[in-house]
Write a protein that holds these residues in place. Structure first.
Motif, short mmCIF file in Angstrom:
data_model
loop_
_atom_site.label_atom_id
_atom_site.label_comp_id
_atom_site.label_asym_id
_atom_site.label_seq_id
_atom_site.Cartn_x
_atom_site.Cartn_y
_atom_site.Cartn_z
N ARG A 131 30.17 50.70 39.95
CA ARG A 131 29.28 49.66 39.45
C ARG A 131 28.49 49.00 40.59
O ARG A 131 29.07 48.66 41.63
CB ARG A 131 30.06 48.58 38.69
N ALA A 132 27.19 48.82 40.38
CA ALA A 132 26.33 48.16 41.36
C ALA A 132 25.85 46.83 40.78
O ALA A 132 25.45 46.76 39.62
CB ALA A 132 25.13 49.04 41.69
N LEU A 133 25.92 45.78 41.59
CA LEU A 133 25.41 44.47 41.19
C LEU A 133 24.05 44.25 41.86
O LEU A 133 23.87 44.59 43.03
CB LEU A 133 26.39 43.37 41.63
N SER A 134 23.11 43.69 41.12
CA SER A 134 21.77 43.45 41.67
C SER A 134 21.37 42.00 41.45
O SER A 134 21.42 41.50 40.32
CB SER A 134 20.75 44.37 40.99
N PHE A 135 20.99 41.33 42.55
CA PHE A 135 20.48 39.96 42.40
C PHE A 135 19.28 39.68 43.31
O PHE A 135 18.59 38.68 43.13
CB PHE A 135 21.58 38.92 42.67
N LEU A 136 19.00 40.54 44.28
CA LEU A 136 17.78 40.38 45.08
C LEU A 136 16.58 40.84 44.25
O LEU A 136 16.72 41.68 43.36
CB LEU A 136 17.88 41.20 46.37
N PRO A 137 15.39 40.29 44.52
CA PRO A 137 14.21 40.66 43.71
C PRO A 137 13.84 42.13 43.85
O PRO A 137 13.69 42.64 44.96
CB PRO A 137 13.11 39.74 44.24
N ALA A 138 13.68 42.80 42.71
CA ALA A 138 13.35 44.23 42.71
C ALA A 138 11.93 44.49 43.16
O ALA A 138 11.57 45.63 43.45
CB ALA A 138 13.57 44.81 41.31
N CYS A 139 11.09 43.43 43.23
CA CYS A 139 9.73 43.64 43.72
C CYS A 139 9.71 43.91 45.22
O CYS A 139 8.71 44.39 45.76
CB CYS A 139 8.86 42.42 43.40
#
Length: 588
Positions: A214-222
Motif C-alpha cells: 500500500r502507498a500513501l499519498s499526501f504531497l501535491p500530484a501537480c
C-alpha cells in the motif's frame, strides 16, 4: 506485456500484471473506498471522449488545478490519451502566477476542484487570452461541472478514441510543469511521455516494495516528484491511498498501514516535533527512557562496524521500548519513506533510521523528470548524501562543482523560452544549478545552489545552504536565511521555534511566558537565548562563515505570504526585498 510507451499505458499495464486491485483509494463518509483499475480505465476513456467532443486536439493545452483526489488522476490520463498536454498547476499560487501560466501555456480548457478556485479564475478572466471554459469537480448549481463535459462524449465511439490514442508517440509532449522559481516568472518545463517514463523505470529499481503493497499519498500530484511516484506505484501494482488532508496524516497512516510514501523534510520535522512534545509530557522513568533513546539515536551510524556491541544491545532495547511506538504511529509496516525537495537534517535522519524507520533521501528537479539520485537499500546508503545516480542516468560534476545530468529523463526544454533552455541544456547535459561533491566516489552530496553562493566584501565565498542546514538542526530555531552578499560578514534572518522557546521560558524566564507570540519571540531574553545557541553552533564554521549578527522575525516564511515556493524552497530575492530594513539594521 511490453513496458508502457506512453504514460496513459500505465493503468492497462497494471490491469494486466496486477489484476484485482483498487488503483486509487480515498475516504468517504468515514469509510475507505476504492476504484478498480478496470473501472478507472473506463472512466478515463469516457472523459477522453468528452474532451474530443469538446474539440480538444493533439498538443492543445488543458490546465488542471486541484488538490490530490481521484479526479486529478482521471483527468491527467484522459488529457494525455487524446494527445493534449496537461498543464499541472498548484492550487495555492498567486493570481499573478495563474495569469502568467495560463497565458504563457495558451491553455484552452481548465479543470479546478472547487468554487473558490473557480472564483479566483473568474476574477482574472478579462486577463486570460485563450481560456475558453472552466469546469469544477465539485457540484454547484451556478458553475459548469465536469460531468457536462463527459456527457458531450456519449456519441464518440471506442474506435475513434483508439485511433487518436494510437497516434500519440512516446516522444510527444505529455505535460507542462511550471517551476515555481525563486526569482522571476515561472518557466514551463516540457516533459514528453518518454522523459517521464524513463524516470519511472529508473526509479522503479530503487523502490523497496512489491506488488499489492500500500502507498500513501499526501504531497501535491501537480509536482513532478509525487506525480512520478504515482506512476511508479501504478507500474509496480501498488494501490494508492489519498490522505484526507495534511492534518489527518497520522490517523490515515494508522488506518492504512502503508508500506511506502513520499515526504518533504518539513513533514518529517513536524512528525518529529509531535513525538518530542509527547515525550516532554512524560514523567519520571518514562521520561528518562525517552530521552535516553533519543540520545542513543543521535549517535547512530549506518556502518554497523562503527557501532559497539554494547551500543547495539542498547539500541535493541530502545527500539523495543521507545522506537516501536514511532513505527506504530506510522502504521507499523513502513518499508520506505522517500524524502526529497530539500535537505533533511542529518540528526533527524539518524534518529529515524535508529528507530528502524527507513528514510531514503534523494535528489532531483523538475527539468530531470524529476528524480536523479537516491539512497536505497539495494544500492547503498550514505547519511548526508542524496545517494547514487539512478539506473540509466549519468551524473558528473563540472569544474566549479555544478551537478550535470544526462539521460532520456531530461526535459525537452522550457516552453517558448529558447534562451533559458540554452542556458541549462548544453551538449545533452542538464546544468542543474546545484553544487555537489562525491562521497566515497559514488554518493552524491549537495552543497548549495550555484546562484545562491555569494561573496563577502572581503572576497570570501559563503555557501548559505550548508550554514542554514547546520543551524536549523537546533530545536530553538524554526527557520533561518543567511544574508550578507557584499557585506563585511554573514548574518541571518531567524524565526525561532515558538513552542521550544516557550518551554525554555517556563523553566527559566516565567515572566515572559504569557506575552503574545510576536512580543515573546522578539523579547531580549529570547534574543539572548538564540545568540547563545548561535555561538554554540558557530564552532562548525570557519571564521569568515560564522554568523556574527542576526535579526529575529516573529512570523514563519510561508507559501501564502510569498516567501516560499510551493515546494517549500526560500524565495531569497523576495525575502531580501521584504526584510531589507531589518537587514540594514543588522549592518548599521
Amino acid at each position: 506485456m511490453t513496458k508502457p510507451q506512453r504514460i496513459f499505458d500505465l493503468p492497462s499495464f497494471q490491469e494486466k500484471n496486477t489484476p484485482g486491485i483498487n488503483i486509487f483509494n480515498f475516504k468517504e463518509n468515514n469509510k475507505w473506498i476504492g476504484i478498480s483499475t478496470t473501472d478507472f480505465i473506463q472512466r478515463v476513456n469516457n472523459i477522453s471522449k468528452g474532451l474530443i467532443a469538446y474539440g480538444i486536439k493533439p498538443n492543445d493545452k488543458v490546465a488542471l488545478i486541484s488538490e490530490n483526489r481521484l479526479e486529478w488522476n482521471l483527468i491527467d490520463f484522459a488529457i494525455q490519451q487524446v494527445g493534449a498536454v496537461v498543464v499541472a498547476i498548484y492550487p495555492n499560487i498567486s493570481d499573478n502566477d495563474y495569469e502568467f501560466i495560463l497565458n504563457d501555456a495558451e491553455v484552452k480548457l481548465c479543470f479546478v476542484s472547487n468554487d473558490f478556485l473557480y472564483q479566483r479564475l473568474l476574477g482574472i478572466n478579462n486577463k486570460l487570452n485563450t481560456v475558453e471554459k472552466v469546469y469544477t469537480f465539485n457540484t454547484y448549481s451556478h458553475i459548469p461541472n465536469w460531468v457536462e463535459l463527459i456527457s458531450k462524449g456519449l456519441d464518440i465511439s471506442d474506435e475513434i478514441l483508439q485511433q487518436i490514442k494510437d497516434n500519440v508517440k512516446t516522444t510527444d509532449l505529455a505535460t507542462l510543469i511550471y517551476t515555481s522559481g525563486t526569482t522571476g516568472n515561472p518557466k514551463g518545463v516540457m516533459l514528453t511521455h518518454e522523459n517521464m517514463l524513463a524516470d519511472v523505470f529508473s526509479s522503479e529499481y530503487s523502490f523497496p516494495v512489491q506488488a499489492r503493497d500500500r502507498a500513501l499519498s499526501f504531497l501535491p500530484a501537480c509536482h513532478a516528484y509525487e506525480r512520478v511516484f504515482h506512476y511508479v506505484y501504478i507500474l509496480m501494482g501498488l494501490p494508492i491511498y489519498f490522505a484526507q488532508s495534511m492534518d489527518t496524516i497520522g490517523m490515515d497512516m494508522k488506518e492504512i498501514k502503508p508500506q511506502i510514501f513520499s515526504a518533504v523534510p518539513r513533514v518529517l520535522e513536524k512528525v518529529y516535533d509531535r513525538i518530542m512534545s509527547k515525550g516532554d509530557e512524560l514523567k519520571g522513568i518514562k521520561r528518562k527512557l525517552f530521552y535516553w533513546a533519543i540520545s542513543l539515536g543521535e549517535n547512530y551510524d549506518l556502518d554497523q562496524t562503527k557501532l559497539s556491541t554494547w551500543y547495539k544491545i542498547q539500541l535493541s532495547i530502545a527500539r523495543k521500548l521507545i522506537f516501536s511506538k514511532w513505527k506504530d504511529a506510522m502504521g507499523g509496516q513502513v518499508k520506505g519513506i522517500a524524502s526529497g525537495s530539500a535537505t533533511l537534517q542529518k540528526r533527524l535522519l539518524k534518529l529515524y533510521l535508529a528507530a528502524g524507520i527507513p528514510i531514503y533521501e534523494g535528489y532531483g528537479l523538475t527539468e530531470a523528470g524529476p528524480c536523479i539520485s537516491v539512497n536505497c537499500i539495494k544500492r547503498g546508503m550514505n547519511i548526508g548524501s542524496v545517494g547514487i545516480p539512478l539506473v540509466g542516468i549519468e551524473v558528473k560534476l563540472a569544474e566549479d562543482g555544478e551537478i550535470l545530468a544526462k539521460g532520456k529523463n531530461i526535459m525537452k526544454g522550457y516552453y517558448k523560452n529558447p534562451e533559458a533552455t540554452a542556458e541549462v541544456l548544453k551538449d545533452g547535459w542538464l546544468h542543474t544549478g546545484d553544487i555537489g561533491e562525491w562521497v566515497d566516489n559514488k554518493f552524491l552530496k549537495i552543497i548549495d545552489r550555484k546562484k545562491e553562493m555569494f561573496k563577502t566584501s572581503g572576497g570570501k565565498y559563503i555557501v548559505p545552504q550548508q550554514i542554514e542546514k547546520t543551524i536549523s538542526e537546533s530545536d530553538l530555531i524554526e527557520q533561518i536565511m543567511v544574508v550578507g552578499e557584499g557585506r563585511k560578514f554573514p548574518s541571518a534572518l531567524i524565526i525561532p521555534s515558538y513552542d521550544n522557546c516557550l518551554d525554555w521560558a517556563k523553566n527559566n524566564e516565567s515572566s515572559i511566558v504569557n506575552l503574545p507570540k510576536e512580543e515573546f519571540l522578539i523579547h531580549p531574553k529570547v534574543k539572548d537565548l538564540i545568540e547563545i545557541e548561535l555561538n554554540r553552533l558557530n564552532v562548525n564554521f570557519g571564521n569568515w562563515e560564522k554568523i556574527k549578527k542576526f535579526a529575529i522575525l516573529p512570523n514563519e516564511f510561508t507559501i501564502e505570504t510569498g516567501e516560499l515556493t510551493p515546494t517549500l524552497k526560500m524565495k531569497r530575492k523576495i525575502i531580501l526585498e521584504k526584510y531589507k530594513q531589518q537587514i540594514e539594521d543588522i549592518y548599521n
